[in-house]
Design an enzyme around this catalytic site. Structure first.
Site, mmCIF file in Angstrom:
data_model
loop_
_atom_site.group_PDB
_atom_site.id
_atom_site.type_symbol
_atom_site.label_atom_id
_atom_site.label_comp_id
_atom_site.label_asym_id
_atom_site.label_seq_id
_atom_site.Cartn_x
_atom_site.Cartn_y
_atom_site.Cartn_z
ATOM 1 N N GLN A 41 0.351 4.829 -5.584
ATOM 2 C CA GLN A 41 0.927 5.540 -3.806
ATOM 3 C C GLN A 41 1.116 6.604 -3.378
ATOM 4 O O GLN A 41 1.643 7.821 -2.649
ATOM 5 C CB GLN A 41 0.229 4.585 -2.297
ATOM 6 C CG GLN A 41 -1.004 3.214 -2.451
ATOM 7 C CD GLN A 41 -1.160 2.669 -1.395
ATOM 8 O OE1 GLN A 41 -0.404 1.676 -1.827
ATOM 9 N NE2 GLN A 41 -1.118 2.759 -0.190
ATOM 10 N N HIS A 61 -10.830 10.527 -9.455
ATOM 11 C CA HIS A 61 -11.642 11.851 -10.642
ATOM 12 C C HIS A 61 -12.672 11.916 -10.456
ATOM 13 O O HIS A 61 -12.810 12.961 -10.234
ATOM 14 C CB HIS A 61 -10.171 11.539 -11.943
ATOM 15 C CG HIS A 61 -8.883 12.063 -11.776
ATOM 16 N ND1 HIS A 61 -8.705 11.885 -12.452
ATOM 17 C CD2 HIS A 61 -8.390 12.248 -10.532
ATOM 18 C CE1 HIS A 61 -7.235 12.114 -12.073
ATOM 19 N NE2 HIS A 61 -7.285 12.361 -11.180
ATOM 20 N N ARG A 99 10.371 -2.571 -1.399
ATOM 21 C CA ARG A 99 9.433 -2.883 -1.471
ATOM 22 C C ARG A 99 8.853 -2.167 -2.997
ATOM 23 O O ARG A 99 8.305 -1.455 -1.711
ATOM 24 C CB ARG A 99 8.677 -4.319 -1.635
ATOM 25 C CG ARG A 99 7.496 -4.921 -1.811
ATOM 26 C CD ARG A 99 6.015 -5.326 -1.393
ATOM 27 N NE ARG A 99 5.337 -5.740 -2.389
ATOM 28 C CZ ARG A 99 3.773 -5.469 -2.017
ATOM 29 N NH1 ARG A 99 3.802 -5.600 -0.680
ATOM 30 N NH2 ARG A 99 3.358 -5.937 -2.382
ATOM 31 N N HIS A 144 -0.316 -3.578 -8.548
ATOM 32 C CA HIS A 144 -0.722 -3.319 -7.162
ATOM 33 C C HIS A 144 -1.617 -2.156 -7.027
ATOM 34 O O HIS A 144 -1.740 -1.219 -6.995
ATOM 35 C CB HIS A 144 0.175 -2.428 -6.169
ATOM 36 C CG HIS A 144 0.960 -2.035 -4.929
ATOM 37 N ND1 HIS A 144 1.110 -2.335 -3.889
ATOM 38 C CD2 HIS A 144 -0.461 -2.013 -4.097
ATOM 39 C CE1 HIS A 144 0.641 -1.828 -2.653
ATOM 40 N NE2 HIS A 144 -0.787 -2.012 -2.977
ATOM 41 N N GLU A 189 -2.705 -9.176 -3.030
ATOM 42 C CA GLU A 189 -3.907 -8.934 -2.904
ATOM 43 C C GLU A 189 -5.010 -8.895 -3.536
ATOM 44 O O GLU A 189 -5.938 -8.060 -3.337
ATOM 45 C CB GLU A 189 -3.640 -7.419 -1.522
ATOM 46 C CG GLU A 189 -2.845 -7.541 -0.482
ATOM 47 C CD GLU A 189 -3.348 -6.441 0.681
ATOM 48 O OE1 GLU A 189 -3.118 -7.095 1.278
ATOM 49 O OE2 GLU A 189 -3.693 -5.908 -0.066
ATOM 50 N N ASN A 328 1.252 -10.468 3.158
ATOM 51 C CA ASN A 328 0.617 -9.177 3.514
ATOM 52 C C ASN A 328 0.013 -9.558 5.397
ATOM 53 O O ASN A 328 -1.027 -10.817 4.951
ATOM 54 C CB ASN A 328 -0.079 -8.325 3.175
ATOM 55 C CG ASN A 328 0.614 -8.051 1.661
ATOM 56 O OD1 ASN A 328 1.701 -7.428 1.629
ATOM 57 N ND2 ASN A 328 -0.176 -6.611 0.897
ATOM 58 N N TYR A 330 -1.352 -7.473 8.601
ATOM 59 C CA TYR A 330 -1.907 -6.720 10.310
ATOM 60 C C TYR A 330 -2.342 -6.977 10.922
ATOM 61 O O TYR A 330 -1.795 -6.505 12.597
ATOM 62 C CB TYR A 330 -2.461 -5.363 9.335
ATOM 63 C CG TYR A 330 -1.649 -5.025 7.723
ATOM 64 C CD1 TYR A 330 -1.297 -3.879 8.525
ATOM 65 C CD2 TYR A 330 -1.528 -4.940 6.783
ATOM 66 C CE1 TYR A 330 -0.257 -3.251 6.839
ATOM 67 C CE2 TYR A 330 -1.567 -4.776 5.276
ATOM 68 C CZ TYR A 330 -0.642 -3.227 5.568
ATOM 69 O OH TYR A 330 0.685 -2.749 4.933
ATOM 70 N N GLU A 395 4.332 -7.275 3.423
ATOM 71 C CA GLU A 395 3.598 -5.428 4.621
ATOM 72 C C GLU A 395 3.418 -6.356 6.032
ATOM 73 O O GLU A 395 2.667 -7.147 5.982
ATOM 74 C CB GLU A 395 2.240 -5.792 3.350
ATOM 75 C CG GLU A 395 2.430 -4.407 2.190
ATOM 76 C CD GLU A 395 1.424 -4.646 1.824
ATOM 77 O OE1 GLU A 395 0.178 -3.825 2.492
ATOM 78 O OE2 GLU A 395 1.013 -4.285 0.637
#
Length: 498
Positions: A41, A61, A99, A144, A189, A328, A330, A395
């Site tokens: 990322q 791609h 991290r 990741h 994850e 994690n 959210y 996260e």
């Protein structure tokens, strides 16, 4: 009771309430506060200095139309070349930890241990040394989402040989870099990784019937446990680090009063499929999920459950393979049970339907609803399910469209931190660290650059990828410096001259 004693009791109670309220906004000694990124990322340099192609290189791609803005991570935030600037940013904010993840194909371009890319090893050494020089603790994720494309051509996470391939990769990382790392996360994850074998939203973008994601999941559990035991047996005595896995666990609330049981089933399907085999007392998959997938498989005519059975040897090997619980978190869901009629399938393999309360505010990401009380619910669920393991929040963050005056992000972080501290002080949840996702605006997978999670702005229209601190970075800096939740500030973002 005499009047003076009555007033003294009132004052005492008020004092206790004041202390509790103050503690609920203060971080305990030794608590880590930091921020995060991942290799694909932010790094860019996708084919630089010996790096091999990853599944996300290939995915973006070969199938650019699977990404909303048809973008990719070829350059991303260009952290490969700007890592020193990013370390200075982290130091300016004052984080306790950072991290980051390692790129498997940057270290092993063809995925195998017979060809180690020294440039990749040296790149990560420079980052880890730079962080240490600034007294920033590295928290390193081995994987990741970006394994070498050549391994995917041999089946990727649906090939059980990947357990050995990941073990070889992990051993090289421990040997080459482990003395610089005290917190290691094996895999980020698993559930989301395995969605890449159930559709086209995540790399590698394969739809392997309704079996692929469960084969993937089991191989990830085996790979994690193998890496954990390698560290435990070969490196722990000398390096003294902590090893865990990172699991996404949303909050669960019953849609109606009658759906209280459904919240547990929803949790077990989304979080427990990975957490239960590792963290529960008995190991193995959650019984309710095993049963329902097995019943569905039989009705569909399969000879065995689509969720492969774990042998007793693997159950014992996976169980307890942790030093901490990497979380994690959210957002949250409303959960309702979907009744099963004779001869019909369990809805979505688990028998529960997920939805959102229309009153919950929404971030730029449609799935990210602002429900801070769901954070405390999740932490308490982990506490009661797994005998209160040490939790590091890896996260937690908020997406917008790139505002520098990102007040909504600050409101989100403040409310979620407050919910976490309440779970710690009032409920006894053993939380030891908190990580904001993310340090930089970056490539957000299938959403490309349309959603921004960074507390630092990156101008992706400028080839130099200049950075600017957002208001949230300044707020976080004040929180870390004070070691408590500070009032929300209102000031112009600063442009750093580095």
């Amino acid at each position: 009771m005499e009047l003076r004693y009555f007033f003294a009791l009132i004052i005492l109670n008020l004092s206790i309430e004041w202390v509790i309220a103050r503690n609920n906004h203060t971080f305990p000694d030794g608590f880590l506060i930091g921020t995060a990124s991942s290799a694909y990322q932010v790094e860019g340099a996708w084919n630089t200095n010996g790096k091999g192609p990853s599944i996300w290189d290939n995915f973006t791609h070969e199938h650019p139309y699977f990404v909303v803005d048809r973008s990719n991570g070829d350059v991303a935030a260009d952290s490969y070349h700007k890592y020193n600037e990013d370390i200075d940013l982290l130091n300016e904010i004052g984080v306790d930890h950072y991290r980051l993840s390692l790129s498997w194909p940057r270290i092993l371009p063809n995925g195998f241990s017979n060809r180690i890319n020294r440039d990749g090893i040296d790149y990560y050494k420079r980052i880890l040394n730079g962080l240490r020089e600034k007294n920033i603790e590295p928290v390193v994720t081995l994987y990741h989402w970006d394994h070498p494309q050549i391994l995917e051509e041999m089946g990727g996470w649906t090939n059980e040989l990947i357990v050995e391939w990941f073990a070889d990769y992990s051993r090289i990382v421990f040997r080459e870099l482990g003395d610089k790392i005290k917190y290691i996360a094996t895999i980020n994850e698993p559930i989301m990784i395995c969605e890449g074998y159930a559709g086209t939203e995540k790399a590698p973008g394969k739809k392997i019937l309704d079996i692929g994601k469960y084969i993937c999941l089991q191989n990830i559990l085996k790979a994690h446990a193998t890496a954990y035991h390698i560290y435990d047996e070969e490196f722990r005595a000398k390096q003294g680090g902590k090893v865990g896995i990172v699991i996404p666990c949303p909050g669960m609330f019953p849609k109606t009063e009658q759906d209280t049981e459904a919240t547990d089933t929803g949790y077990q399907y989304i979080c427990g499929l990975v957490a239960h085999p590792i963290y529960s007392k008995n190991g193995d998959y959650p019984e309710v999920i095993k049963t329902r997938i097995g019943e569905n498989s039989k009705l569909q005519g399969y000879a065995a459950s689509r969720l492969p059975e774990l042998s007793q040897r693997w159950i014992q090997y996976i169980k307890g393979s942790y030093d901490y619980f990497g979380l994690n978190h959210y957002s949250s869901f409303l959960v309702e049970a979907v009744p099963k009629k004779n001869g019909s399938l369990w809805y979505n393999d688990c028998g529960v339907k997920l939805s959102f309360d229309p009153k919950w505010p929404t971030a730029a990401s449609s799935w990210l609803k602002v429900v801070p009380e769901g954070f405390a619910w999740t932490l308490n669920k982990i506490r009661t399910e797994y005998e209160n393991p040490p939790v590091y929040v890896m996260e937690n963050g908020y997406s917008d469209t790139g505002e520098l005056q990102d007040h909504k992000r600050i409101d989100y972080l403040q409310s979620y931190m407050k919910s976490m501290l309440k779970a710690m002080y009032q409920d006894g949840c053993d939380v030891r660290g908190y990580t904001v996702w993310s340090i930089l605006d970056n490539f957000e997978w299938e959403r490309g650059y349309t959603e921004k999670f960074g507390i630092v702005n990156v101008d992706f229209n400028d080839t130099n990828r200049p950075r600017k601190l957002k208001l949230s970075a300044l707020w976080l800096k004040n929180v870390i410096r004070a070691r408590r939740l500070e009032p929300i500030i209102d000031a112009a973002p600063i442009v750093l001259s580095l």
